[in-house]
Design a protein around this motif. Sequence first.
Motif, PDB file in Angstrom:
ATOM      1  N   PHE A   1       0.832  -1.200   0.000  1.00  0.00           N
ATOM      2  CA  PHE A   1       0.000   0.000   0.000  1.00  0.00           C
ATOM      3  C   PHE A   1       0.868   1.252   0.000  1.00  0.00           C
ATOM      4  O   PHE A   1       0.698   2.161  -0.801  1.00  0.00           O
ATOM      5  CB  PHE A   1      -0.913  -0.022   1.230  1.00  0.00           C
TER       6      PHE A   1
ATOM      7  N   GLN B   1       4.004   1.821  -0.774  1.00  0.00           N
ATOM      8  CA  GLN B   1       4.808   2.101  -1.952  1.00  0.00           C
ATOM      9  C   GLN B   1       3.965   2.530  -3.137  1.00  0.00           C
ATOM     10  O   GLN B   1       4.394   3.371  -3.931  1.00  0.00           O
ATOM     11  CB  GLN B   1       5.633   0.875  -2.311  1.00  0.00           C
ATOM     12  N   THR B   2       2.762   1.975  -3.252  1.00  0.00           N
ATOM     13  CA  THR B   2       1.884   2.441  -4.330  1.00  0.00           C
ATOM     14  C   THR B   2       1.559   3.915  -4.130  1.00  0.00           C
ATOM     15  O   THR B   2       1.553   4.703  -5.070  1.00  0.00           O
ATOM     16  CB  THR B   2       0.580   1.622  -4.361  1.00  0.00           C
ATOM     17  N   GLN B   3       1.308   4.275  -2.879  1.00  0.00           N
ATOM     18  CA  GLN B   3       0.990   5.677  -2.591  1.00  0.00           C
ATOM     19  C   GLN B   3       2.174   6.584  -2.909  1.00  0.00           C
ATOM     20  O   GLN B   3       2.008   7.703  -3.379  1.00  0.00           O
ATOM     21  CB  GLN B   3       0.605   5.833  -1.119  1.00  0.00           C
ATOM     22  N   ILE B   4       3.384   6.104  -2.637  1.00  0.00           N
ATOM     23  CA  ILE B   4       4.557   6.919  -2.934  1.00  0.00           C
ATOM     24  C   ILE B   4       4.644   7.170  -4.436  1.00  0.00           C
ATOM     25  O   ILE B   4       4.854   8.294  -4.888  1.00  0.00           O
ATOM     26  CB  ILE B   4       5.858   6.228  -2.451  1.00  0.00           C
ATOM     27  N   VAL B   5       4.473   6.096  -5.217  1.00  0.00           N
ATOM     28  CA  VAL B   5       4.550   6.241  -6.674  1.00  0.00           C
ATOM     29  C   VAL B   5       3.478   7.204  -7.179  1.00  0.00           C
ATOM     30  O   VAL B   5       3.719   8.010  -8.069  1.00  0.00           O
ATOM     31  CB  VAL B   5       4.391   4.877  -7.365  1.00  0.00           C
ATOM     32  N   ALA B   6       2.310   7.130  -6.548  1.00  0.00           N
ATOM     33  CA  ALA B   6       1.214   7.988  -7.001  1.00  0.00           C
ATOM     34  C   ALA B   6       1.368   9.413  -6.509  1.00  0.00           C
ATOM     35  O   ALA B   6       0.601  10.289  -6.884  1.00  0.00           O
ATOM     36  CB  ALA B   6      -0.119   7.406  -6.526  1.00  0.00           C
TER      37      ALA B   6
ATOM     38  N   THR C   1       1.008  10.446  -3.360  1.00  0.00           N
ATOM     39  CA  THR C   1       0.141  10.797  -2.236  1.00  0.00           C
ATOM     40  C   THR C   1       0.483   9.977  -1.001  1.00  0.00           C
ATOM     41  O   THR C   1      -0.376   9.327  -0.419  1.00  0.00           O
ATOM     42  CB  THR C   1      -1.333  10.538  -2.581  1.00  0.00           C
ATOM     43  N   PRO C   2       1.754   9.966  -0.570  1.00  0.00           N
ATOM     44  CA  PRO C   2       2.077   9.125   0.580  1.00  0.00           C
ATOM     45  C   PRO C   2       1.462   9.692   1.850  1.00  0.00           C
ATOM     46  O   PRO C   2       1.347  10.921   1.987  1.00  0.00           O
ATOM     47  CB  PRO C   2       3.601   9.186   0.646  1.00  0.00           C
ATOM     48  N   PRO C   3       1.046   8.818   2.769  1.00  0.00           N
ATOM     49  CA  PRO C   3       0.565   9.312   4.048  1.00  0.00           C
ATOM     50  C   PRO C   3       1.662  10.117   4.725  1.00  0.00           C
ATOM     51  O   PRO C   3       2.839   9.783   4.618  1.00  0.00           O
ATOM     52  CB  PRO C   3       0.260   8.040   4.840  1.00  0.00           C
TER      53      PRO C   3
END
Lengths: 270, 417, 310
Positions: free
Chosen positions: B74, B76-81, B83-85
């Motif tokens: 989860f 790492q996907t957010q980082i790529v997108a 929008t990391p928490p």
Amino acid sequence: MNRYPRWPIHFALLLAGFVMLVPFYWVLKTSVSGENIYAYPPSILPARANLFYYVDVWYAIPFARYFLNSVAVSAIAVAGNVVFNAMAGYALSHGFRGKNVVLVLFLSCMMVPFQATIIPAYLITGKLGLLDSWLGLALPQCSTIICIFVFKASFDAVPRSLIDAARIDGLSEWRIIWHIMMPLSKAAIATNVILAFIWSWNNFLWPLIMTRSADMQTLPLGLARFLSYQEDTTGALYAFCVMVLAPGLLLFLLAQKEFIRGLTSGATKG
Amino acid sequence: MKRRSLVKAALAGASTLAAPAYLRAQSTRKLSILTWNIADQQELFKTEFADFKAANPGVEIEWLDKKGPDLPAFYQTQIVAGTPPDIVDLQGAIWVDYAAKGGLVDLTPYLQKEPDVAKRFNADYLNGWVYQGKTYLLPFYVAKTLLYYNKTMFKEAGLAGPPQSFGELLGFAEKMAKAEKTGFLTLNFDWLYWPLFKMNGVELLSPDGKKAAFNTPPAIDALAQLAKATASGGINKISWTGRWVEPNGAFASGTVGMLHAHSASYFFVKGQGPWINDQTLGAAQVPGFWSTPTNHGFAISKGSKNPDLAWSFIKYMTSDKCASAFFKTRSVLTANTVADTEGLATLEKTEPLAASVLRTQTEHTDKLTGNWPLPYDAELKDAFWPEIQNAALGRKDAKTALSDAERVVNRLLARKA
Amino acid sequence: MATVIDTARTRAKGVVRHKTRRALLFWCFLAPSLLIFLLYRIIPVVWNLVLSFQYWSPLKAAEPAGFDHYEDLLYDEVFWQALWNTLIVIASAPLGIAVALGLALLVNADIRGRDVYRTIIFLSYPLMTVAVAIIWRWMFDERVGLINYTARLLDLVDKPIPFLNSFTWALPSVIVANTWQILGFYMIILLTGLQNIPHELHEAAAIDGAGAVHRFRRITLPLLRPSLFLAFVIGMLNSITSFDLVYVMTGGGPGRATEILVTYIYKLGFVQTKFDDAAAVTVVFFALLLATTWAANRLAGGNVGAAETE
């Protein structure tokens, strides 16, 4: 006319049924007793059977909301599958230029492991503005190649003469699909519904990556609550799994009669 | 205490004065926090978040929680997108990978500006979050390995107390093994089994971290003994192949004499084993007092749009007040010394067995092992562990296994140089 | 004379126009599915392909890598082990399909209670893989598991078999658990295929004196070809879809005994954060599956094994 002994069939099926049921029985048993499955010796009957775990599941997570999300997503996925797959299956049961290319393309699309597509799929869904939404959750599963081939096989079995007659009668291709092909392919429709439902209902990884807000979580994600280390009793876990299993099973039971053969009237087949 | 509330009041007052202008500039500031498998703390976090929001008006908090194996996917996907928490709770050594790749905010400047914060924590645990001289996380809660033992099985085998040496450990295990019972089980994820080697003087890597250092006679000997004990049933084979449910479940079923696991196992085992009470379960240090910690800490993602706000948030979450509350509800050590001492004192009276388990977590924090601040920790584990399995399960002899492991590890290290 | 040719020509043109119009319509029918596959399968494959020739991580910009990742694969012992294990999983599919075919025929027979049998056999498929994995892990346990316990009760073995702790038994054990779960899926595909066989064909053959076995070989099996091909493809793809089961049941262990390509891809990407290496493995895996399907298609007689019913 076909007189063959029934009892060997029953015997074989009973044996098969037993093998299939034993692990499942253990899941069920643990869900009502919550005992440690690593206890020795293994007990056949549940000790202190209770429905506490099922109640626990209902209250521990926003079950109703998760259930609603799962239902919505699965409904979209099933509807999409039935409509899109029937269309594609119909097209593929005819010959046209480039058909083989499409067939090969479809087959090769199956060869992609989902784990390798997570990141690009997420980025694409983001670009479409569908993150954290029912449609976004359902879209990747709105058409599946296996189910297209199920329809294709079913449509292939319909005699050409029937379709030609319909065309001469002036029916459009669209109407042929819905008024002629589909009524003759009840088993294929049932299969599509069952499989599309199970795949979207049990899907865990995609909703995990894709949803952020708490009220868009689907049912399998609620599983995480039961695997947190303080409450990691297999009792609650299995109760949860049995509850998740129920709708798929119900659907299968309802679709059962579609698998009963021999109700086709003479004018339609052969 | 009084000074703290004064400071807090001053801060609150200042922020309320600043708020109107700030609010006019920006409608809300949002903090998203991703935690690792503590969804059961909903009630506590609801109140804590509410308090933080009251002290920082205009802030919205989004709380996400993922189970351990799912969190990296989860995150790492957010980082790529993009929008990391803002804040992420990380366990074990995965943070080093992110820090090395520049994914985490360096907290050292914040700590230098506010020296009081660092003083809250047990220094050894805080040091566990340092990479190349920079601190990247604040301790959230800690769990390190200890030796649980089944007092009933010990009595039956005529054993007085926990083993005091490696030899005794294996000997005791042998004595308790018969039929379906085994003498010893260890967890193996996150290097939790490493104290078994460390207590025999084995080092994994050379001090500069560039070469494998484990292919030594003491290591071969230790591994061979472990393999022998596994073959004879003294050591339960699940030690080498299990993850969480199987080893803990096996110990909880009462058929294993000793369990080498971290403090988190206590609650799972207690839940699954109705025989457990302070007469039947003992908690001790392993011989040599070495332990592997698998701790949790709060980090700030590089892509966060509000790093300063995120800092005040994690400062708040690890404050004495929040840490004490967390200790009470979760019965886990927080590395915040005030919270831990108070919490333990209360726990002694209410749940002496849990207290004895947690007390081991405060002892011998100078003998922490099994944590190497390397960005390629996962690869290293993947290179080393299969050979240990090969030897322990009798597929290769210890000598071959360790030389094969040395070969693979050195090749890995050479590529990373 | 001229008018006949003219009318024939115009009619021919009309037919051609009609044909192209129909072909266009077929493409429209295919469009929604094609779009979904484009977005969620084709583009991701291309992304992986491109990525496999780069050095990239979520926080760094991409740099060209040439064939470096593929070269690394050649020397990667884990990759070869995972490949071998994957081939074994694929090879075990026909066994499962054969069993499912037998069950489908039995369950389709005219007997009382076939609904119940059908449901029982299908039960395993919709059950969440986590539950399946934990239960089978326990069943295979050396000391307290059901299988060893029963074997000891029935005096079949004197020493318990270390299924999941053994380098030789681990993969077969996982395959057994996997087959147990997927049997229901095979059955449903084959049942649907059996439905496409007109009852009258069997009746006519029976009247002509053909025995059950003969009818099976001459009527059922050929007409079941599309479903069998589909079942085989599903069985092959099982090496992809069994990710959850393998990951939860053994994590790829002991050693690498149960590591398959898809678990390796996941570990490389999400555990070791080496997405570029994972992409290379994905591409190789994709090529492998494509080759196998192409070979299977050829064996099944081309045209995706479609049966001629004329």
